[in-house]
Design a protein around this motif. Sequence first.
Motif, PDB file in Angstrom:
ATOM      1  N   ALA A 193       0.681  -0.882  -0.443  1.00 46.01           N
ATOM      2  CA  ALA A 193       0.070  -0.154   0.200  1.00 46.01           C
ATOM      3  C   ALA A 193       0.612   1.540   0.135  1.00 46.01           C
ATOM      4  N   ASP A 194       1.813   1.661   1.060  1.00 50.43           N
ATOM      5  CA  ASP A 194       2.966   2.368   0.505  1.00 50.43           C
ATOM      6  C   ASP A 194       3.531   2.125  -0.631  1.00 50.43           C
ATOM      7  N   ALA A 195       3.585   1.817  -1.367  1.00 55.14           N
ATOM      8  CA  ALA A 195       4.347   1.697  -2.960  1.00 55.14           C
ATOM      9  C   ALA A 195       3.128   2.234  -3.561  1.00 55.14           C
ATOM     10  N   GLU A 196       2.122   1.878  -3.229  1.00 57.43           N
ATOM     11  CA  GLU A 196       1.011   2.050  -4.376  1.00 57.43           C
ATOM     12  C   GLU A 196       0.908   3.810  -4.014  1.00 57.43           C
ATOM     13  N   LEU A 197       1.010   4.238  -2.574  1.00 53.93           N
ATOM     14  CA  LEU A 197       0.788   6.010  -2.167  1.00 53.93           C
ATOM     15  C   LEU A 197       1.728   6.366  -3.344  1.00 53.93           C
ATOM     16  N   GLN A 198       2.687   5.706  -2.715  1.00 61.34           N
ATOM     17  CA  GLN A 198       3.871   6.455  -3.493  1.00 61.34           C
ATOM     18  C   GLN A 198       4.332   7.121  -5.100  1.00 61.34           C
ATOM     19  N   ALA A 199       3.854   5.590  -5.775  1.00 58.04           N
ATOM     20  CA  ALA A 199       3.829   5.590  -7.397  1.00 58.04           C
ATOM     21  C   ALA A 199       2.341   6.138  -7.636  1.00 58.04           C
ATOM     22  N   SER A 200       1.703   5.964  -7.263  1.00 60.45           N
ATOM     23  CA  SER A 200       0.467   7.610  -7.292  1.00 60.45           C
ATOM     24  C   SER A 200       0.813   8.844  -7.398  1.00 60.45           C
ATOM     25  N   LYS A 201       1.699   9.183  -6.396  1.00 59.26           N
ATOM     26  CA  LYS A 201       2.084  10.590  -6.192  1.00 59.26           C
ATOM     27  C   LYS A 201       2.821  11.126  -7.186  1.00 59.26           C
ATOM     28  N   LYS A 202       3.212   9.771  -7.708  1.00 52.59           N
ATOM     29  CA  LYS A 202       4.225  10.228  -8.821  1.00 52.59           C
ATOM     30  C   LYS A 202       3.544  10.547  -9.856  1.00 52.59           C
ATOM     31  N   ALA A 204       0.583  11.416 -10.246  1.00 52.31           N
ATOM     32  CA  ALA A 204       0.275  12.661 -10.466  1.00 52.31           C
ATOM     33  C   ALA A 204       1.019  13.092 -10.337  1.00 52.31           C
ATOM     34  N   GLU A 205       2.679  13.993 -10.222  1.00 48.20           N
ATOM     35  CA  GLU A 205       3.104  15.324 -10.832  1.00 48.20           C
ATOM     36  C   GLU A 205       3.252  14.532 -12.337  1.00 48.20           C
ATOM     37  N   ALA A 206       3.823  13.431 -12.409  1.00 45.98           N
ATOM     38  CA  ALA A 206       4.441  13.358 -14.629  1.00 45.98           C
ATOM     39  C   ALA A 206       2.727  13.483 -15.318  1.00 45.98           C
ATOM     40  N   ALA A 207       1.699  13.594 -15.420  1.00 45.82           N
ATOM     41  CA  ALA A 207       0.454  13.554 -15.232  1.00 45.82           C
ATOM     42  C   ALA A 207       0.243  15.300 -15.620  1.00 45.82           C
ATOM     43  N   GLU A 208       0.514  16.070 -14.543  1.00 44.83           N
ATOM     44  CA  GLU A 208       0.404  17.563 -14.595  1.00 44.83           C
ATOM     45  C   GLU A 208       1.141  18.026 -15.144  1.00 44.83           C
ATOM     46  N   GLN A 209       2.889  17.215 -14.906  1.00 45.20           N
ATOM     47  CA  GLN A 209       3.714  17.789 -16.427  1.00 45.20           C
ATOM     48  C   GLN A 209       3.530  17.557 -18.015  1.00 45.20           C
ATOM     49  N   MET A 210       2.864  16.777 -17.829  1.00 46.42           N
ATOM     50  CA  MET A 210       2.966  16.411 -19.174  1.00 46.42           C
ATOM     51  C   MET A 210       1.071  17.672 -20.008  1.00 46.42           C
ATOM     52  N   SER A 211       0.487  17.907 -18.413  1.00 50.74           N
ATOM     53  CA  SER A 211      -0.851  17.953 -19.093  1.00 50.74           C
ATOM     54  C   SER A 211      -0.516  19.504 -19.715  1.00 50.74           C
ATOM     55  N   GLU A 212       0.956  19.990 -19.618  1.00 46.85           N
ATOM     56  CA  GLU A 212       1.182  21.683 -19.959  1.00 46.85           C
ATOM     57  C   GLU A 212       1.966  21.546 -21.318  1.00 46.85           C
ATOM     58  N   GLN A 213       1.989  20.582 -21.896  1.00 45.06           N
ATOM     59  CA  GLN A 213       2.683  20.012 -23.232  1.00 45.06           C
ATOM     60  C   GLN A 213       2.515  18.217 -23.453  1.00 45.06           C
ATOM     61  N   PRO A 214       1.607  18.479 -24.326  1.00 47.15           N
ATOM     62  CA  PRO A 214       0.606  17.609 -24.651  1.00 47.15           C
ATOM     63  C   PRO A 214       1.835  16.626 -25.593  1.00 47.15           C
ATOM     64  N   ALA A 215       3.143  17.585 -26.168  1.00 47.81           N
ATOM     65  CA  ALA A 215       3.970  16.163 -26.982  1.00 47.81           C
ATOM     66  C   ALA A 215       4.797  15.318 -26.260  1.00 47.81           C
ATOM     67  N   ALA A 216       4.269  15.510 -24.918  1.00 45.67           N
ATOM     68  CA  ALA A 216       5.188  14.500 -24.113  1.00 45.67           C
ATOM     69  C   ALA A 216       4.038  14.119 -23.854  1.00 45.67           C
ATOM     70  N   LEU A 217       3.224  13.288 -23.676  1.00 48.30           N
ATOM     71  CA  LEU A 217       1.652  12.023 -24.313  1.00 48.30           C
ATOM     72  C   LEU A 217       2.630  11.861 -24.818  1.00 48.30           C
ATOM     73  N   GLN A 218       3.303  12.144 -26.380  1.00 44.94           N
ATOM     74  CA  GLN A 218       3.415  11.243 -27.449  1.00 44.94           C
ATOM     75  C   GLN A 218       4.455  10.472 -26.975  1.00 44.94           C
ATOM     76  N   LEU A 219       5.127  11.456 -27.079  1.00 47.33           N
ATOM     77  CA  LEU A 219       6.736  10.746 -26.514  1.00 47.33           C
ATOM     78  C   LEU A 219       6.425   9.329 -25.511  1.00 47.33           C
ATOM     79  N   ARG A 220       5.782   9.852 -24.681  1.00 48.93           N
ATOM     80  CA  ARG A 220       6.065   8.399 -23.631  1.00 48.93           C
ATOM     81  C   ARG A 220       5.578   7.334 -24.101  1.00 48.93           C
ATOM     82  N   LEU A 221       3.956   7.679 -24.833  1.00 47.68           N
ATOM     83  CA  LEU A 221       3.177   6.989 -26.064  1.00 47.68           C
ATOM     84  C   LEU A 221       4.215   5.689 -26.646  1.00 47.68           C
TER      85      LEU A 221
END
Length: 268
Positions: A193-202, A204-221
Amino acid sequence: MLQELLVAGVAAGSACVVYVAAAARVVKQYERGVVFRLGRVAGEVRGPGFTTVVPFVDKLRKVNMQIVTMPVPAQEGITRDNVTVRVDAVVYFKVVDAAEAIVKVEDYRFAVSQMAQTSLRSIIGKSDLDDLLSNREKLNQGLELMIDSPSIGWGVQIDRVEIKDVSLPETMKRSMARQAEADRERRARIINADAELQASKKLAEAAEQMSEQPAALQLRLLQTVVAVAAEKNSTLVLPFPVELLRFLERAQPQQPPPAAPPPPAVEE
């Protein structure tokens, strides 16, 4: 006359030899000798080496001064938390005063053995099961103090007491095994559960960062596609995002619409 003197000398010499042989005693290095003269302790305790006693008057008792290892028979009892256990121990002791060990107690070995068994049963009744299993050093010290207190007056010193083994009923062993298994499973779930919590926080931070740059989502894909394509035994289904289609549609040049055909001629 000379012959009579010679016979008397030989007889006297023989008597002296017999006397010395009857009086001679040898005390070993690890022993001490206590001399009883007409039933009373005579003089100091004899040290190691050659010594003599008065024949037919003195009696020499040798006492071993080495450390004695005495196993304590297993004692069955009920702990303070109402658990039936069977405990055995071992006692290390030595004689420090040979005269008192002979005079004050009839058999100091038997006395120490009985005192150790009684003290062990008393310790079992005063202790919890967890203390018997994990806190033996403290129990060893308490057991040593209980045995050493009366044995000091016997000329015996307790060197060390060790609890060797604690036997539990089979039902208690199974209960403890289930408890340990449940505890390990609880810790594993908490870690997951602690690992899932830490992963979810990371994430969420990654999704917030990618939302500012849509091209980053494509690169990740594309990175995900490359990672999956490395496995030769898998079939890759590539989703095609609608945003990319709209991007390609906007990138095409705008063409004029086709001209309308002329109206057909009407014959008169």
